[in-house]
Design a protein around this motif. Structure first.
Motif, PDB file in Angstrom:
ATOM      1  N   LEU A  94       1.060  -0.537  -7.591  1.00  0.00           N
ATOM      2  CA  LEU A  94       2.517  -0.425  -7.261  1.00  0.00           C
ATOM      3  C   LEU A  94       3.467  -1.520  -7.616  1.00  0.00           C
ATOM      4  N   LEU A  95       2.764  -2.901  -7.445  1.00  0.00           N
ATOM      5  CA  LEU A  95       3.359  -3.922  -7.848  1.00  0.00           C
ATOM      6  C   LEU A  95       3.437  -4.222  -9.314  1.00  0.00           C
ATOM      7  N   SER A  96       2.239  -3.670  -9.923  1.00  0.00           N
ATOM      8  CA  SER A  96       2.543  -3.603 -11.394  1.00  0.00           C
ATOM      9  C   SER A  96       3.736  -2.947 -12.072  1.00  0.00           C
ATOM     10  N   LEU A  97       4.263  -1.986 -11.087  1.00  0.00           N
ATOM     11  CA  LEU A  97       5.526  -1.291 -11.707  1.00  0.00           C
ATOM     12  C   LEU A  97       6.766  -1.958 -11.249  1.00  0.00           C
ATOM     13  N   GLY A  98       6.571  -3.209 -10.461  1.00  0.00           N
ATOM     14  CA  GLY A  98       7.915  -3.992 -10.223  1.00  0.00           C
ATOM     15  C   GLY A  98       7.833  -4.668  -8.765  1.00  0.00           C
ATOM     16  N   PRO A  99       8.245  -5.492  -8.541  1.00  0.00           N
ATOM     17  CA  PRO A  99       8.527  -6.030  -7.417  1.00  0.00           C
ATOM     18  C   PRO A  99       8.823  -5.316  -6.106  1.00  0.00           C
ATOM     19  N   PRO A 143      -1.369  -6.501   6.384  1.00  0.00           N
ATOM     20  CA  PRO A 143      -2.535  -7.390   6.379  1.00  0.00           C
ATOM     21  C   PRO A 143      -3.210  -7.615   4.908  1.00  0.00           C
ATOM     22  N   GLU A 144      -2.916  -6.627   4.223  1.00  0.00           N
ATOM     23  CA  GLU A 144      -3.511  -6.556   2.708  1.00  0.00           C
ATOM     24  C   GLU A 144      -2.478  -7.475   1.986  1.00  0.00           C
ATOM     25  N   LEU A 145      -1.232  -7.455   2.040  1.00  0.00           N
ATOM     26  CA  LEU A 145      -0.418  -8.175   1.158  1.00  0.00           C
ATOM     27  C   LEU A 145      -0.647  -9.779   1.613  1.00  0.00           C
ATOM     28  N   ARG A 146      -0.853 -10.120   2.834  1.00  0.00           N
ATOM     29  CA  ARG A 146      -1.203 -11.507   3.063  1.00  0.00           C
ATOM     30  C   ARG A 146      -2.467 -11.962   2.661  1.00  0.00           C
ATOM     31  N   ARG A 147      -3.537 -10.857   2.668  1.00  0.00           N
ATOM     32  CA  ARG A 147      -4.843 -11.531   1.927  1.00  0.00           C
ATOM     33  C   ARG A 147      -4.650 -11.711   0.540  1.00  0.00           C
ATOM     34  N   LEU A 148      -4.034 -10.826  -0.160  1.00  0.00           N
ATOM     35  CA  LEU A 148      -3.719 -10.787  -1.438  1.00  0.00           C
ATOM     36  C   LEU A 148      -2.906 -12.150  -1.898  1.00  0.00           C
ATOM     37  N   GLU A 149      -1.973 -12.532  -1.141  1.00  0.00           N
ATOM     38  CA  GLU A 149      -1.189 -13.485  -1.433  1.00  0.00           C
ATOM     39  C   GLU A 149      -2.370 -14.805  -1.319  1.00  0.00           C
ATOM     40  N   GLY A 150      -3.020 -14.771  -0.157  1.00  0.00           N
ATOM     41  CA  GLY A 150      -3.926 -15.971  -0.057  1.00  0.00           C
ATOM     42  C   GLY A 150      -4.977 -16.154  -1.300  1.00  0.00           C
ATOM     43  N   ARG A 175       5.376  -9.946  -5.840  1.00  0.00           N
ATOM     44  CA  ARG A 175       5.327  -9.649  -7.396  1.00  0.00           C
ATOM     45  C   ARG A 175       3.768  -9.985  -7.764  1.00  0.00           C
ATOM     46  N   LEU A 176       3.338  -9.194  -8.677  1.00  0.00           N
ATOM     47  CA  LEU A 176       1.916  -9.553  -9.458  1.00  0.00           C
ATOM     48  C   LEU A 176       1.678 -10.722  -9.886  1.00  0.00           C
ATOM     49  N   THR A 177       1.049 -11.580  -9.799  1.00  0.00           N
ATOM     50  CA  THR A 177       0.539 -12.823 -10.688  1.00  0.00           C
ATOM     51  C   THR A 177      -0.206 -12.325 -11.672  1.00  0.00           C
ATOM     52  N   PRO A 178      -0.441 -13.269 -12.703  1.00  0.00           N
ATOM     53  CA  PRO A 178      -1.199 -13.028 -14.029  1.00  0.00           C
ATOM     54  C   PRO A 178      -2.692 -12.572 -13.448  1.00  0.00           C
ATOM     55  N   ALA A 179      -3.207 -13.347 -12.334  1.00  0.00           N
ATOM     56  CA  ALA A 179      -4.375 -13.070 -12.041  1.00  0.00           C
ATOM     57  C   ALA A 179      -4.601 -11.642 -11.283  1.00  0.00           C
ATOM     58  N   GLY A 180      -3.367 -11.370 -10.598  1.00  0.00           N
ATOM     59  CA  GLY A 180      -3.426  -9.994 -10.155  1.00  0.00           C
ATOM     60  C   GLY A 180      -3.489  -8.820 -11.060  1.00  0.00           C
ATOM     61  N   TYR A 227       7.517  -2.724   3.049  1.00  0.00           N
ATOM     62  CA  TYR A 227       8.111  -1.417   3.644  1.00  0.00           C
ATOM     63  C   TYR A 227       8.095  -0.375   2.359  1.00  0.00           C
ATOM     64  N   GLU A 228       8.930  -1.047   0.976  1.00  0.00           N
ATOM     65  CA  GLU A 228       8.880  -0.166  -0.029  1.00  0.00           C
ATOM     66  C   GLU A 228       7.750   0.278  -0.341  1.00  0.00           C
ATOM     67  N   ILE A 229       6.475  -0.596  -0.327  1.00  0.00           N
ATOM     68  CA  ILE A 229       5.481  -0.107  -1.043  1.00  0.00           C
ATOM     69  C   ILE A 229       4.982   1.008  -0.073  1.00  0.00           C
ATOM     70  N   LYS A 230       5.261   1.225   0.950  1.00  0.00           N
ATOM     71  CA  LYS A 230       4.837   2.428   2.238  1.00  0.00           C
ATOM     72  C   LYS A 230       5.618   3.615   1.520  1.00  0.00           C
ATOM     73  N   ALA A 231       6.834   3.303   1.345  1.00  0.00           N
ATOM     74  CA  ALA A 231       7.625   4.302   1.163  1.00  0.00           C
ATOM     75  C   ALA A 231       7.520   5.160  -0.134  1.00  0.00           C
ATOM     76  N   THR A 232       7.112   4.279  -1.014  1.00  0.00           N
ATOM     77  CA  THR A 232       6.685   4.715  -2.469  1.00  0.00           C
ATOM     78  C   THR A 232       5.344   5.290  -2.519  1.00  0.00           C
ATOM     79  N   VAL A 233       4.473   5.017  -1.639  1.00  0.00           N
ATOM     80  CA  VAL A 233       3.160   5.676  -1.328  1.00  0.00           C
ATOM     81  C   VAL A 233       3.484   7.020  -0.855  1.00  0.00           C
ATOM     82  N   ASP A 234       4.610   7.108  -0.030  1.00  0.00           N
ATOM     83  CA  ASP A 234       4.622   8.252   0.821  1.00  0.00           C
ATOM     84  C   ASP A 234       5.520   9.539  -0.090  1.00  0.00           C
TER      85      ASP A 234
END
Lengths: 177, 177
Positions: free
Chosen positions: A12-17, A44-51, A71-76, A21-28
DNA sequence: TAGTGCATGTAATGCGTTACATGATTTC
DNA sequence: GAAATCATGTAACGCATTACATGCACTA
């Protein structure tokens, strides 16, 4: 790509920042039909991925209301592409209580069994209505996002159609006057 | 009808007496496509249902090999019928990683994205082969059990067909020589 | 001013699978 | 004699949902 939410978040972040909350709404209104995700997984996943450096967050409050955009990093992006291309068995699981009932419908009188098919038909017709609403929403979707929405509509129509055919075939239920 | 395995156990016992092992084996070639169940659920559930009087067990060893056959009691049959007729939302959930990939396929070059459709097609063709094997197994199935097997075959064919159509539509992938 | 939507987060709970343990029987 | 199958059972683990807590902003 350790958990089941990882690909949804990266995708979902590959489609834009977006915020959590918005991720959840989009998923729904999109993936939840074939890949659900809850707050309890997303935040929790957002923080893990940021780490791990696959995404980066930026505070973007609305007035005094806290908000954090990711937003997605190049590594992401690489991790997302790696997942899209990865080999190995894909999980495809169905849990369909309506079908389970039909499977055991021999335990009922014929008309009550047909009632189960009628119910299934109605369920998918309702889903179809909701999908048409989503389809009517303004805004362009990327081609494959749109393709999956088409899939949803076609599949749902197929299910309703299948029920209709079986009802036809198994004889018109002896409808009372 | 407290847990998710309850209806499977009652339903399968309505088709004839079985042991826990046989229930699991039957699940694995029938309902598991839309309603899975594991030993960890089945054995505790059998004892619970016996305690509630919905089924009754009888020791039926094969030589010195312990074995316990369960059969439905009248109360159990009533509970099954009550479940079949009960109102309320039925859980229908899908978890489809292949679809999730296609949803995010815009992140890939076109040909790699089409590869995902090809993979999906292959998956369903493999499932179809397994369903045909099950179909070829000797023995009559009750009408609605058979109907659900027909559903499985028709649905799987539809999925493979859908992939084929999209591949056609989205242009023949630039296959190398 | 009450209700809904935006926004983040976590603790508790429940559920289901996986993996293991045990042992008899049949088949190659 | 080894491997597969029949047969029962449970403990540990992981995963995901549910429910709750908190508070701002907008709208009817």
């Amino acid at each position: 790509m350790s958990t089941a939410v990882t690909p949804v978040v990266l995708g979902l972040l590959s489609l834009g920042p977006r915020s959590g909350y918005e991720i959840k709404a989009t998923v729904d209104r999109s993936t939840r039909f074939f890949w659900a995700a809850s707050y309890g997984q997303i935040y929790p996943e957002l923080r893990r991925l940021e780490g791990e450096g696959l995404i980066e967050g930026e505070d973007a409050p609305n007035g005094a209301r806290a908000r954090r955009l990711y937003r997605l990093t190049p590594a992401g992006r690489e991790a997302l592409e790696a997942w899209l291309r990865s080999e190995g068995r894909l999980t495809i699981e169905l849990r369909d209580e309506s079908l389970l009932r039909i499977f055991f419908a021999d335990a009922l009188p014929h008309d009550d069994a047909l009632e189960l098919l009628e119910t299934r038909k109605r369920i998918f017709e309702e889903v179809l209505a909701r999908l048409h609403e989503i389809d009517a929403l303004p805004g362009e979707d990327p081609p494959f996002v749109d393709l999956v929405l088409r899939w949803g509509i076609a599949y749902t129509e197929w299910e309703a159609q299948w029920c209709a055919e079986q009802l036809q075939r198994l004889g018109p239920s002896t409808t009372p006057a």
